[in-house]
Design a protein around this motif. Sequence first.
Motif, PDB file in Angstrom:
ATOM      1  N   UNK A   1      59.117  28.343  25.865  1.00 43.26           N
ATOM      2  CA  UNK A   1      57.988  28.935  26.587  1.00 43.26           C
ATOM      3  C   UNK A   1      56.887  27.928  26.882  1.00 43.26           C
ATOM      4  N   UNK A   2      56.555  27.099  25.874  1.00 41.28           N
ATOM      5  CA  UNK A   2      55.367  26.251  26.039  1.00 41.28           C
ATOM      6  C   UNK A   2      55.632  24.767  25.816  1.00 41.28           C
ATOM      7  N   UNK A   3      56.873  24.385  25.508  1.00 42.36           N
ATOM      8  CA  UNK A   3      57.158  22.969  25.302  1.00 42.36           C
ATOM      9  C   UNK A   3      56.704  22.437  23.966  1.00 42.36           C
ATOM     10  N   UNK A   4      56.396  23.307  23.019  1.00 38.59           N
ATOM     11  CA  UNK A   4      56.050  22.882  21.668  1.00 38.59           C
ATOM     12  C   UNK A   4      57.315  22.995  20.799  1.00 38.59           C
ATOM     13  N   UNK A   5      57.175  23.405  19.523  1.00 41.28           N
ATOM     14  CA  UNK A   5      58.322  23.473  18.617  1.00 41.28           C
ATOM     15  C   UNK A   5      58.555  24.913  18.177  1.00 41.28           C
ATOM     16  N   UNK A   6      59.804  25.326  18.222  1.00 40.59           N
ATOM     17  CA  UNK A   6      60.199  26.632  17.707  1.00 40.59           C
ATOM     18  C   UNK A   6      61.018  26.419  16.439  1.00 40.59           C
ATOM     19  N   UNK A   7      60.794  27.283  15.437  1.00 43.50           N
ATOM     20  CA  UNK A   7      61.484  27.158  14.155  1.00 43.50           C
ATOM     21  C   UNK A   7      62.342  28.387  13.908  1.00 43.50           C
ATOM     22  N   UNK A   8      63.594  28.155  13.521  1.00 46.93           N
ATOM     23  CA  UNK A   8      64.494  29.254  13.169  1.00 46.93           C
ATOM     24  C   UNK A   8      64.969  29.076  11.737  1.00 46.93           C
ATOM     25  N   UNK A   9      65.099  30.190  11.037  1.00 42.49           N
ATOM     26  CA  UNK A   9      65.577  30.164   9.666  1.00 42.49           C
ATOM     27  C   UNK A   9      67.045  30.539   9.622  1.00 42.49           C
ATOM     28  N   UNK A  10      67.829  29.785   8.871  1.00 44.55           N
ATOM     29  CA  UNK A  10      69.251  30.083   8.720  1.00 44.55           C
ATOM     30  C   UNK A  10      69.452  31.110   7.613  1.00 44.55           C
ATOM     31  N   UNK A  11      70.451  31.961   7.788  1.00 42.83           N
ATOM     32  CA  UNK A  11      70.771  32.994   6.801  1.00 42.83           C
ATOM     33  C   UNK A  11      71.844  32.456   5.860  1.00 42.83           C
ATOM     34  N   UNK A  12      71.561  32.537   4.545  1.00 40.09           N
ATOM     35  CA  UNK A  12      72.470  31.971   3.560  1.00 40.09           C
ATOM     36  C   UNK A  12      73.522  32.948   3.084  1.00 40.09           C
ATOM     37  N   UNK A  13      74.358  32.511   2.142  1.00 40.59           N
ATOM     38  CA  UNK A  13      75.489  33.335   1.668  1.00 40.59           C
ATOM     39  C   UNK A  13      75.079  34.661   1.058  1.00 40.59           C
ATOM     40  N   UNK A  14      73.865  34.758   0.501  1.00 35.83           N
ATOM     41  CA  UNK A  14      73.452  35.998  -0.145  1.00 35.83           C
ATOM     42  C   UNK A  14      72.759  36.953   0.812  1.00 35.83           C
ATOM     43  N   UNK A  15      72.587  36.556   2.078  1.00 33.44           N
ATOM     44  CA  UNK A  15      71.922  37.413   3.048  1.00 33.44           C
ATOM     45  C   UNK A  15      70.422  37.232   3.014  1.00 33.44           C
ATOM     46  N   UNK A  16      69.767  37.736   4.033  1.00 35.15           N
ATOM     47  CA  UNK A  16      68.327  37.552   4.160  1.00 35.15           C
ATOM     48  C   UNK A  16      67.574  38.407   3.151  1.00 35.15           C
ATOM     49  N   UNK A  17      66.452  37.887   2.675  1.00 32.55           N
ATOM     50  CA  UNK A  17      65.563  38.636   1.793  1.00 32.55           C
ATOM     51  C   UNK A  17      64.250  38.804   2.537  1.00 32.55           C
ATOM     52  N   UNK A  18      63.864  40.001   2.880  1.00 29.32           N
ATOM     53  CA  UNK A  18      62.662  40.214   3.656  1.00 29.32           C
ATOM     54  C   UNK A  18      62.936  39.991   5.132  1.00 29.32           C
ATOM     55  N   UNK A  19      61.904  39.605   5.883  1.00 27.83           N
ATOM     56  CA  UNK A  19      62.104  39.423   7.320  1.00 27.83           C
ATOM     57  C   UNK A  19      62.886  38.137   7.586  1.00 27.83           C
ATOM     58  N   UNK A  20      63.409  37.966   8.811  1.00 24.28           N
ATOM     59  CA  UNK A  20      64.301  36.829   9.093  1.00 24.28           C
ATOM     60  C   UNK A  20      63.700  35.468   8.791  1.00 24.28           C
ATOM     61  N   UNK A  21      62.383  35.317   8.883  1.00 25.12           N
ATOM     62  CA  UNK A  21      61.790  34.014   8.642  1.00 25.12           C
ATOM     63  C   UNK A  21      61.470  33.784   7.172  1.00 25.12           C
ATOM     64  N   UNK A  22      61.752  34.755   6.340  1.00 26.09           N
ATOM     65  CA  UNK A  22      61.620  34.586   4.891  1.00 26.09           C
ATOM     66  C   UNK A  22      63.004  34.555   4.243  1.00 26.09           C
ATOM     67  N   UNK A  23      63.963  33.967   4.954  1.00 28.40           N
ATOM     68  CA  UNK A  23      65.341  34.076   4.476  1.00 28.40           C
ATOM     69  C   UNK A  23      65.692  32.955   3.503  1.00 28.40           C
ATOM     70  N   UNK A  24      65.048  32.970   2.350  1.00 32.24           N
ATOM     71  CA  UNK A  24      65.471  32.108   1.264  1.00 32.24           C
ATOM     72  C   UNK A  24      66.473  32.881   0.411  1.00 32.24           C
TER      73      UNK A  24
END
Length: 351
Positions: free
Chosen positions: A263-286
Amino acid sequence: MKIHRPSLHPSGLTLLELLVVLTILVVLSTVAITSTSGVADQARYEATQRTLENIRDAVIGPANLRDTDGTLLYTGFMADTGRLPQAAAEVVDGGTVLTLAELVQQPAGMAAYQVLPAITSNCTPADEADEEDIKVNADTVRLGVGWRGPYLRLPPGNLLPRDGWGAQLVTPAGVVPGFPNDSLLNSGGAVGAGDPIDQITSYGRDGAAGGVDVYDAELDVNFSEMVAATVVAQVEIQDSTGTVLNSSEITRVFVRLFEPNSSDGMISVKAAVGPEGAMGDPFDSYHEHDNDLLTFSPVSTTPGIRAVRAYARKDDGTTRPVNAGNLRSAPVYLRARPGSNTIKLVIINKP
């Protein structure tokens, strides 16, 4: 003295001879025109091919630019901005046409190309930045993002690319006199304003769909199979001696992928989902760490240089880990290509 008498047969062409000469000239002219027409059509056909190749190079980079292993490097508009060019509206006599203007002019709201640190002020979402709680240093993820054009260079006086027969490669928004064809397409057919452009088509000599003759047939370049890429991260955690740590030492592991914000030419960050599945919202997927090697689910991106980093810490699982207390892998920069891209090993060293 010899007297020269006038000839009874004056020199010159008879009517029959003149007709024969004219017939020969007509035949030779027809042959010459036919031959020249074939040469001209071939030249226009080749010019169309070159134009489409230039557009392809502008979007994904030159076909002859390859890595040491021979695979294609993606360096064009899509690599820098994280998306395909979008159809831009331009007013012409009789209406509006949709164009490839983003390859020539910097899109509104899109920053110029720059190498940015992945800190809070440069990232979306901001709380997924790499160094949100500590100062920027040599260890911070950095990524080249933004518009680096013009990607498409046109002959003087041409504001829009044309095929070899002079037709502008645009799509009319509705009925626009002089623009009969939808040259800019996506998976749903003709593009609308702001839609991604998957395909550019020239309709050949006759300017119409179909055609038996090779010069009347369509020529196109299609990006639909060149856009989708995924990154798979495999994470191993070691201490300073190289010993693999288990869940009694490290309980939380998460992975971030850094890419251009389309959208703006800056940086977008995505969180990967691990073997145990996401905990909380997608960007808190530790995730729980109970294996020696963790394989995270694929994260979608577009081809180009992208950055990936793994983080780990031990906590009670009730709060999201923050950077200040995290153990980190070194940033891994990869040339993402269409299809699956696997990072075989990301090592996090415990001090």
